[in-house]
Motif scaffolding. Structure first.
Motif, PDB file in Angstrom:
ATOM      1  N   VAL A  73       0.768  -1.259  -0.188  1.00  0.00           N
ATOM      2  CA  VAL A  73       0.032  -0.014  -0.060  1.00  0.00           C
ATOM      3  C   VAL A  73       0.917   1.244  -0.022  1.00  0.00           C
ATOM      4  O   VAL A  73       1.944   1.098   0.553  1.00  0.00           O
ATOM      5  CB  VAL A  73      -0.869   0.106   1.244  1.00  0.00           C
ATOM      6  N   TYR A  74       0.466   2.214  -0.623  1.00  0.00           N
ATOM      7  CA  TYR A  74       1.652   3.434  -0.883  1.00  0.00           C
ATOM      8  C   TYR A  74       1.124   4.554   0.208  1.00  0.00           C
ATOM      9  O   TYR A  74       0.072   5.122   0.353  1.00  0.00           O
ATOM     10  CB  TYR A  74       1.229   3.976  -2.141  1.00  0.00           C
ATOM     11  N   MET A  75       2.171   4.768   1.149  1.00  0.00           N
ATOM     12  CA  MET A  75       2.089   6.018   1.975  1.00  0.00           C
ATOM     13  C   MET A  75       2.299   7.359   1.130  1.00  0.00           C
ATOM     14  O   MET A  75       3.472   7.382   0.459  1.00  0.00           O
ATOM     15  CB  MET A  75       3.112   5.717   2.876  1.00  0.00           C
ATOM     16  N   PRO A  76       1.315   8.162   1.452  1.00  0.00           N
ATOM     17  CA  PRO A  76       1.539   9.586   0.671  1.00  0.00           C
ATOM     18  C   PRO A  76       2.013  10.561   1.420  1.00  0.00           C
ATOM     19  O   PRO A  76       1.627  10.987   2.469  1.00  0.00           O
ATOM     20  CB  PRO A  76       0.017   9.749   0.169  1.00  0.00           C
ATOM     21  N   LEU A  77       3.137  11.199   1.023  1.00  0.00           N
ATOM     22  CA  LEU A  77       3.867  12.461   1.813  1.00  0.00           C
ATOM     23  C   LEU A  77       3.544  13.492   0.760  1.00  0.00           C
ATOM     24  O   LEU A  77       3.979  13.547  -0.496  1.00  0.00           O
ATOM     25  CB  LEU A  77       5.239  12.139   2.164  1.00  0.00           C
ATOM     26  N   ILE A  78       3.103  14.739   1.275  1.00  0.00           N
ATOM     27  CA  ILE A  78       2.816  15.885   0.708  1.00  0.00           C
ATOM     28  C   ILE A  78       3.714  16.990   1.081  1.00  0.00           C
ATOM     29  O   ILE A  78       3.850  17.219   2.565  1.00  0.00           O
ATOM     30  CB  ILE A  78       1.536  16.245   0.432  1.00  0.00           C
ATOM     31  N   LEU A  79       4.574  17.841   0.463  1.00  0.00           N
ATOM     32  CA  LEU A  79       5.540  18.715   0.903  1.00  0.00           C
ATOM     33  C   LEU A  79       4.999  19.941   0.193  1.00  0.00           C
ATOM     34  O   LEU A  79       5.285  20.056  -1.224  1.00  0.00           O
ATOM     35  CB  LEU A  79       6.916  18.260   0.707  1.00  0.00           C
ATOM     36  N   TYR A  80       4.610  21.094   0.806  1.00  0.00           N
ATOM     37  CA  TYR A  80       4.434  22.320   0.059  1.00  0.00           C
ATOM     38  C   TYR A  80       5.414  23.377   0.389  1.00  0.00           C
ATOM     39  O   TYR A  80       5.714  23.506   1.562  1.00  0.00           O
ATOM     40  CB  TYR A  80       2.795  22.846   0.741  1.00  0.00           C
ATOM     41  N   TYR A  81       5.763  23.864  -0.688  1.00  0.00           N
ATOM     42  CA  TYR A  81       6.967  24.775  -0.709  1.00  0.00           C
ATOM     43  C   TYR A  81       6.293  26.308  -1.250  1.00  0.00           C
ATOM     44  O   TYR A  81       5.971  26.341  -2.592  1.00  0.00           O
ATOM     45  CB  TYR A  81       7.953  24.123  -1.645  1.00  0.00           C
ATOM     46  N   PRO A  82       6.203  27.240  -0.589  1.00  0.00           N
ATOM     47  CA  PRO A  82       5.857  28.383  -0.655  1.00  0.00           C
ATOM     48  C   PRO A  82       7.035  28.924  -1.861  1.00  0.00           C
ATOM     49  O   PRO A  82       8.377  28.693  -1.976  1.00  0.00           O
ATOM     50  CB  PRO A  82       5.932  29.318   0.302  1.00  0.00           C
TER      51      PRO A  82
ATOM     52  N   TRP B 284      -2.640   5.798  -0.222  1.00  0.00           N
ATOM     53  CA  TRP B 284      -3.254   4.857   0.495  1.00  0.00           C
ATOM     54  C   TRP B 284      -3.863   3.751  -0.385  1.00  0.00           C
ATOM     55  O   TRP B 284      -5.107   3.226   0.007  1.00  0.00           O
ATOM     56  CB  TRP B 284      -4.241   5.449   1.508  1.00  0.00           C
ATOM     57  N   GLN B 285      -3.578   3.357  -1.586  1.00  0.00           N
ATOM     58  CA  GLN B 285      -4.006   2.387  -2.481  1.00  0.00           C
ATOM     59  C   GLN B 285      -3.273   1.062  -2.528  1.00  0.00           C
ATOM     60  O   GLN B 285      -1.860   1.264  -2.540  1.00  0.00           O
ATOM     61  CB  GLN B 285      -4.284   2.860  -3.716  1.00  0.00           C
ATOM     62  N   THR B 286      -3.652   0.022  -2.775  1.00  0.00           N
ATOM     63  CA  THR B 286      -3.098  -1.397  -2.732  1.00  0.00           C
ATOM     64  C   THR B 286      -3.609  -1.697  -4.333  1.00  0.00           C
ATOM     65  O   THR B 286      -4.357  -1.881  -4.580  1.00  0.00           O
ATOM     66  CB  THR B 286      -3.449  -2.402  -1.864  1.00  0.00           C
ATOM     67  N   SER B 287      -2.430  -1.998  -5.172  1.00  0.00           N
ATOM     68  CA  SER B 287      -2.632  -2.470  -6.432  1.00  0.00           C
ATOM     69  C   SER B 287      -2.020  -3.717  -6.537  1.00  0.00           C
ATOM     70  O   SER B 287      -0.661  -3.820  -6.648  1.00  0.00           O
ATOM     71  CB  SER B 287      -2.200  -1.341  -7.394  1.00  0.00           C
ATOM     72  N   PRO B 288      -2.636  -4.750  -6.996  1.00  0.00           N
ATOM     73  CA  PRO B 288      -1.805  -6.178  -7.173  1.00  0.00           C
ATOM     74  C   PRO B 288      -1.104  -6.206  -8.577  1.00  0.00           C
ATOM     75  O   PRO B 288      -0.497  -7.081  -8.863  1.00  0.00           O
ATOM     76  CB  PRO B 288      -3.150  -7.242  -7.328  1.00  0.00           C
TER      77      PRO B 288
ATOM     78  N   ILE C 176       1.971  13.461   6.010  1.00  0.00           N
ATOM     79  CA  ILE C 176       1.102  12.107   5.556  1.00  0.00           C
ATOM     80  C   ILE C 176      -0.135  11.992   6.062  1.00  0.00           C
ATOM     81  O   ILE C 176      -0.482  11.905   7.377  1.00  0.00           O
ATOM     82  CB  ILE C 176       1.901  10.961   5.954  1.00  0.00           C
ATOM     83  N   THR C 177      -1.095  12.442   5.341  1.00  0.00           N
ATOM     84  CA  THR C 177      -2.400  12.591   5.742  1.00  0.00           C
ATOM     85  C   THR C 177      -2.853  11.098   5.894  1.00  0.00           C
ATOM     86  O   THR C 177      -2.835  10.186   5.065  1.00  0.00           O
ATOM     87  CB  THR C 177      -3.285  13.192   4.808  1.00  0.00           C
ATOM     88  N   TYR C 178      -3.670  10.732   7.113  1.00  0.00           N
ATOM     89  CA  TYR C 178      -4.117   9.454   7.306  1.00  0.00           C
ATOM     90  C   TYR C 178      -5.435   9.347   6.689  1.00  0.00           C
ATOM     91  O   TYR C 178      -6.522   9.740   7.361  1.00  0.00           O
ATOM     92  CB  TYR C 178      -4.225   9.357   8.715  1.00  0.00           C
ATOM     93  N   MET C 179      -5.649   8.730   5.717  1.00  0.00           N
ATOM     94  CA  MET C 179      -6.846   8.565   5.107  1.00  0.00           C
ATOM     95  C   MET C 179      -6.975   7.149   4.683  1.00  0.00           C
ATOM     96  O   MET C 179      -7.750   6.731   3.419  1.00  0.00           O
ATOM     97  CB  MET C 179      -6.780   9.522   3.922  1.00  0.00           C
ATOM     98  N   SER C 180      -7.003   6.140   5.185  1.00  0.00           N
ATOM     99  CA  SER C 180      -7.001   4.695   4.966  1.00  0.00           C
ATOM    100  C   SER C 180      -8.768   4.761   5.160  1.00  0.00           C
ATOM    101  O   SER C 180      -9.312   4.782   6.012  1.00  0.00           O
ATOM    102  CB  SER C 180      -6.635   3.855   6.028  1.00  0.00           C
ATOM    103  N   SER C 181      -9.195   3.963   3.952  1.00  0.00           N
ATOM    104  CA  SER C 181     -10.623   3.592   3.971  1.00  0.00           C
ATOM    105  C   SER C 181     -11.049   2.360   4.930  1.00  0.00           C
ATOM    106  O   SER C 181     -12.362   2.109   4.558  1.00  0.00           O
ATOM    107  CB  SER C 181     -10.967   3.560   2.648  1.00  0.00           C
TER     108      SER C 181
END
Length: 451
Positions: free
Chosen positions: A47-56, A138-142, A404-409
């Motif tokens: 499953v993919y952990m998503p990190l978001i980095l915002y740079y002004p 947060w998606q798993t792809s076989p 890393i927003t926690y958004m597991s369904s």
């Protein structure tokens, strides 16, 4: 400050500028072309952990154009992949016990957005997931063999958001933090051999070829807990956390006292206590006699003998569960005491084999319960505090937001991260909608949140 509810819309935000594959700047040597996953890695899910980095757009810090910045990010990624060579490899099935280090590369997408950079807007309209490559959120792809994906989002204001997705099969949150820190340091100094970069170089453990194919453990296998989940962000300043710690340090109901609880311990206890109360209120009172479960993952790098560097790659984690059945067991003092007790027991887990056995024991313990009910009374609290996500500087300053927003369904719980200014903890909490309506209005919880 309480954040906005996260919902997933499909409204198109971005125009794709380019799509390419970034390969290591030097080919992986033949003797490194098979990377055997450890027993702990094999327990991880693809499953993919998503990190978001915002740079002004800080003109005073950096005069590079958006295109110059993109080229710098891509070049340093290519250089970093020579060190993190398994990240450019392929995982042919979700349960394959090794990575084929074939230099297949990392998908890199650039996109343009005509609006101004505004994380609150992305949270509010549910478009955060579109800041990542190919739904690697947060998606798993076989069917997807790639382990890492990157999307660079350009905004009209000149700011950028860098979305980095990494498969949990190859590493944990600490691995992801080490990877982006190394990558950014290479961008700043231009070489993986620079003296300022060397401390960020990855450490790999030698794992023998698997004789047993350990199937991933998934808490969601116990039954999806969230049918209609929502996620909200709650910010807890250090001053409020100090107040919370003072409250917990008071003598506990069993006559003892809790010496110097950590911020994570007291906040985890508060979030779990509030979640249990919300779930109990939202459902029939008959459920109050059934146990609830707190799962707390632990970074074991400093626990193993010998200790491992923070830059060690892999899923070097184990954890423990706290089961509560009665309201008295969910008081802050009782919860902090039990968390501290369980953490002390984990101190004896000093090798990967023992960590794997501990994980199996946790799953076995949960499996002995009524599976249909366990999933509806399960709360996982992960902490990524202290892992340096707010200091990922590619040469134009630290990110204004790193999350890393926690958004597991399929799982209720929380993700704790340091606030960008270092003056507190932000908690991303995911719950069933009916539970969140009660949770977000809890007076005790809100008394410790930022106004």
């Amino acid at each position: 400050m309480v954040g906005m509810i996260l919902r997933f819309g499909r409204r198109k935000l971005h125009t794709i500028i380019s799509r390419e594959v970034i390969k290591p700047s030097s080919p992986t040597p033949s003797h490194l072309q098979t990377y055997n996953l450890s027993q702990l890695d094999q327990r991880g899910t693809h499953v993919y952990m998503p990190l978001i980095l915002y740079y002004p757009n800080h003109h005073k810090i950096c005069s590079l154009t958006p295109n110059d910045k993109a080229q710098k990010i891509k070049k340093s990624l290519s250089q970093s992949l020579t060190r993190y060579y398994p990240f450019a490899g392929s995982l042919h099935t979700p349960t394959t016990p090794y990575i084929d280090c074939d230099d297949a590369g990392v998908v890199f997408v650039e996109a343009r957005n005509d609006s101004h950079m505004n994380m609150s807007q992305h949270i509010n309209d549910g478009t955060v997931g579109q800041l990542f490559v190919d739904d690697m959120f947060w998606q798993t792809s076989p069917h997807r063999a790639s382990l890492v994906g990157v999307k660079l989002n350009h905004f009209a204001c000149g700011g950028m958001a860098l979305g980095v997705s990494m498969s949990h099969r190859i590493g944990d949150g600490s691995t992801l933090g080490s990877f982006v820190s190394h990558w950014a340091s290479v961008a700043r100094y231009g070489s993986t051999d620079h003296e300022q970069v060397l401390p960020f170089n990855p450490q790999f453990l030698q794992s023998p070829p698997a004789t047993t194919n350990f199937l991933p453990h998934q808490v969601s296998d116990l039954n999806p807990r969230c049918v209609n989940p929502v996620t909200r962000k709650f910010v807890f300043p250090n001053t409020k956390l100090s107040d919370l710690k003072s409250k917990v340090v008071l003598p506990s109901t069993n006559g003892g006292s809790i010496a110097n609880p950590t911020r994570v311990e007291v906040l985890t206890s508060l979030l779990y206590k509030t979640a249990v109360a919300a779930a109990t209120t939202a459902r029939s009172s008959s459920s109050s006699s059934k146990p609830h479960f707190l799962l707390f993952p632990c970074n074991m790098r400093k626990k193993f003998v010998p200790k491992l560097p923070q830059t060690t790659v892999g899923n070097l984690i184990t954890g423990f569960i706290v089961m509560t059945r009665h309201e008295s067991e969910t008081s802050l003092s009782a919860l902090v005491s039990e968390i501290r007790k369980q953490k002390m027991e984990v101190e004896s887990v000093q090798s990967q084999e023992l960590a794997r056995q501990n994980i199996d024991s946790i799953m076995s313990r949960l499996g002995n319960e009524d599976l249909e009910n366990v999933a509806h009374r399960f709360f996982c609290c992960s902490s990524l505090c202290g892992l340096g996500f707010n200091n990922v500087n590619f040469g134009w300053g630290n990110p204004g937001v790193a999350s890393i927003t926690y958004m597991s369904s399929k799982q209720s719980g929380s993700m704790l991260m340091d606030t960008p200014n270092g003056d507190g903890i932000e908690a991303w909490v995911s719950l069933e909608t009916q539970d969140m309506k009660i949770f977000q209005n809890d007076k005790e919880l809100l008394s410790f949140c930022q106004n």
